[in-house]
Design an enzyme around this catalytic site. Structure first.
Site, mmCIF file in Angstrom:
data_model
loop_
_atom_site.group_PDB
_atom_site.id
_atom_site.type_symbol
_atom_site.label_atom_id
_atom_site.label_comp_id
_atom_site.label_asym_id
_atom_site.label_seq_id
_atom_site.Cartn_x
_atom_site.Cartn_y
_atom_site.Cartn_z
ATOM 1 N N TYR A 155 -20.731 31.873 42.380
ATOM 2 C CA TYR A 155 -21.611 31.186 43.515
ATOM 3 C C TYR A 155 -22.160 32.307 44.239
ATOM 4 O O TYR A 155 -23.500 31.979 44.459
ATOM 5 C CB TYR A 155 -20.604 30.378 44.620
ATOM 6 C CG TYR A 155 -21.386 29.486 45.602
ATOM 7 C CD1 TYR A 155 -21.884 28.344 45.217
ATOM 8 C CD2 TYR A 155 -21.446 30.181 47.050
ATOM 9 C CE1 TYR A 155 -22.354 27.494 46.165
ATOM 10 C CE2 TYR A 155 -22.093 29.167 47.815
ATOM 11 C CZ TYR A 155 -22.505 28.180 47.719
ATOM 12 O OH TYR A 155 -23.177 27.154 48.508
ATOM 13 N N LYS A 159 -26.619 32.716 44.332
ATOM 14 C CA LYS A 159 -27.131 32.452 45.698
ATOM 15 C C LYS A 159 -27.760 33.542 46.050
ATOM 16 O O LYS A 159 -28.938 33.551 46.535
ATOM 17 C CB LYS A 159 -26.339 32.037 46.733
ATOM 18 C CG LYS A 159 -25.534 30.548 46.248
ATOM 19 C CD LYS A 159 -26.458 29.481 46.579
ATOM 20 C CE LYS A 159 -26.057 28.127 46.557
ATOM 21 N NZ LYS A 159 -27.123 27.202 46.614
HETATM 22 P P1 NAP Z 1 -22.733 18.403 48.388
HETATM 23 O O1 NAP Z 1 -22.319 17.719 49.371
HETATM 24 O O2 NAP Z 1 -21.645 18.837 47.367
HETATM 25 O O3 NAP Z 1 -24.145 17.777 47.513
HETATM 26 C C1 NAP Z 1 -24.443 18.541 46.174
HETATM 27 C C2 NAP Z 1 -25.763 17.666 45.776
HETATM 28 O O4 NAP Z 1 -26.039 18.329 44.683
HETATM 29 C C3 NAP Z 1 -25.466 16.413 45.283
HETATM 30 O O5 NAP Z 1 -26.546 15.665 45.716
HETATM 31 C C4 NAP Z 1 -25.009 16.370 44.002
HETATM 32 O O6 NAP Z 1 -25.511 14.963 43.423
HETATM 33 C C5 NAP Z 1 -26.128 17.461 43.689
HETATM 34 N N1 NAP Z 1 -25.476 18.042 42.246
HETATM 35 C C6 NAP Z 1 -24.738 18.710 41.735
HETATM 36 N N2 NAP Z 1 -24.633 19.021 40.486
HETATM 37 C C7 NAP Z 1 -25.773 18.346 40.048
HETATM 38 C C8 NAP Z 1 -26.153 18.436 38.632
HETATM 39 N N3 NAP Z 1 -25.650 18.833 37.722
HETATM 40 N N4 NAP Z 1 -27.576 17.710 38.744
HETATM 41 C C9 NAP Z 1 -28.132 17.030 39.545
HETATM 42 N N5 NAP Z 1 -27.690 17.213 40.914
HETATM 43 C C10 NAP Z 1 -26.435 17.824 41.116
HETATM 44 O O7 NAP Z 1 -23.516 19.650 48.790
HETATM 45 P P2 NAP Z 1 -24.158 20.387 49.958
HETATM 46 O O8 NAP Z 1 -22.873 20.855 51.097
HETATM 47 O O9 NAP Z 1 -25.038 19.337 50.657
HETATM 48 O O10 NAP Z 1 -24.958 21.550 49.681
HETATM 49 C C11 NAP Z 1 -26.206 21.638 49.450
HETATM 50 C C12 NAP Z 1 -26.733 22.942 48.881
HETATM 51 O O11 NAP Z 1 -26.640 23.701 50.031
HETATM 52 C C13 NAP Z 1 -26.029 23.541 48.086
HETATM 53 O O12 NAP Z 1 -27.105 24.367 47.250
HETATM 54 C C14 NAP Z 1 -25.050 24.433 48.632
HETATM 55 O O13 NAP Z 1 -24.732 25.319 47.616
HETATM 56 C C15 NAP Z 1 -25.905 24.896 49.718
HETATM 57 N N6 NAP Z 1 -24.905 25.308 50.851
HETATM 58 C C16 NAP Z 1 -23.917 24.367 51.216
HETATM 59 C C17 NAP Z 1 -23.244 24.979 52.419
HETATM 60 C C18 NAP Z 1 -22.233 24.090 53.063
HETATM 61 O O14 NAP Z 1 -21.406 24.711 53.960
HETATM 62 N N7 NAP Z 1 -22.159 22.688 52.805
HETATM 63 C C19 NAP Z 1 -23.209 26.281 52.887
HETATM 64 C C20 NAP Z 1 -24.216 27.166 52.278
HETATM 65 C C21 NAP Z 1 -24.945 26.566 51.304
HETATM 66 P P3 NAP Z 1 -24.762 14.048 42.203
HETATM 67 O O15 NAP Z 1 -23.183 14.473 42.248
HETATM 68 O O16 NAP Z 1 -25.066 12.803 42.453
HETATM 69 O O17 NAP Z 1 -25.267 14.691 41.202
#
Ligand code: NAP
Length: 247
Positions: A155, A159
């Site tokens: 990851y 990133k």
């Molecule tokens: P999440 O709730 O797990 O949502 C992930 C999203 O990505 C979902 O809409 C999922 O949709 C989609 N996705 C995953 N694999 C996919 C694939 N193979 N093809 C198409 N879509 C895919 O994650 P989040 O927390 O909202 O995170 C969003 C972004 O922010 C990510 O890049 C994550 O690394 C980053 N981030 C999050 C945090 C945190 O604390 N939450 C912190 C730092 C960075 P489907 O399952 O419907 O495909």
């Protein structure tokens, strides 16, 4: 401008969490938003919440781990709308494990969605954005890409890669009126953090200067700024939205 007066925005990973909040915010700001993910029903629910609030949105089902599908998705969007003005590469997954036990498969799976899909989408969108002489590329990284995190070599690599790629795009595309920036979230309440040990999260939040986890909408605010006309002189930057974790 097609649809005539609104910007066309593509948001990946928009079926839930941060991507859903970004899609809703950009639609509220007047964009026609193309929401991308794999779960058709969840995408439809977000589209419905946008359209019922008077916004413009549509969904596209796509598995972003398939590079060919990513390219086809962007090409079809450009064909349908004449252009893509704003690209938000937000979709991300994690498959955590300490380096000694991390398989090649888990490393490559995380790179495929978090970095390669963003690369292919940026490459495909670059030419149409250059033609329009306006564009906003916003890639979602993580504080893990800045400082690393035990158990997240895959990851963190993805990133950090997103940051290096985005700074390069800023330099390559700036003369064409296209900006490229990164938003690096800290701990945000979504399904991704839901999967973490709750005690660890509570302790982590206590150590933050702002003493709480972030909300998906707070990432969406940062993206909305970088996507706006107001951010026209901001490029190649990493905007960390993390409650002060990395400062
Ligand atoms: P999440 O709730 O797990 O949502 C992930 C999203 O990505 C979902 O809409 C999922 O949709 C989609 N996705 C995953 N694999 C996919 C694939 N193979 N093809 C198409 N879509 C895919 O994650 P989040 O927390 O909202 O995170 C969003 C972004 O922010 C990510 O890049 C994550 O690394 C980053 N981030 C999050 C945090 C945190 O604390 N939450 C912190 C730092 C960075 P489907 O399952 O419907 O495909």
């Amino acid at each position: 401008m097609g649809n005539e007066n609104c910007r066309v925005a593509v948001v990946t990973g928009a079926s839930r969490g941060i991507g859903s909040a970004i899609a809703q915010r950009l639609a509220a700001d007047g964009c026609h938003v193309v929401l991308v993910a794999r779960d058709e029903a969840k995408l439809a629910a977000v589209v419905e919440s946008i359209t019922s609030a008077g916004g413009k949105a549509e969904s596209r089902v796509c598995d972003l781990s398939d590079s060919g599908a990513v390219e086809a998705l962007i090409e079809k969007t450009v064909e349908d709308h004449g252009r893509v003005d704003i690209l938000v590469n937000n979709a991300g997954i994690n498959r955590d494990g300490l380096i000694l036990r991390m398989s090649d498969e888990d490393f490559h799976a995380v790179l495929a969605v978090n970095l390669t899909a963003a690369f292919v989408a940026c490459r495909t969108v670059a030419r149409p954005m250059m033609r329009g002489r306006w564009g906003r590329i916003i890639n979602i990284s993580s504080v893990t890409g800045l400082v690393g995190n035990p158990g997240q070599a895959n990851y963190a690599a993805a990133k950090a890669g997103v940051i290096g790629m985005t700074k390069t795009l800023a330099k390559e595309l700036g003369s064409k009126g296209i900006t490229a920036n990164v938003v690096a979230p800290g701990f945000i309440e979504t399904d991704m953090t839901e999967a973490m040990n709750e005690e660890v999260l509570v302790e982590a939040a206590k150590r933050l200067p702002l003493r709480r986890l972030g909300r998906a909408e707070e990432i969406a605010h940062a993206v909305a700024y970088l996507a706006s006309e107001d951010a026209g002189y901001v490029t190649g930057q990493v905007l960390t939205v993390d409650g002060g974790m990395v400062c």
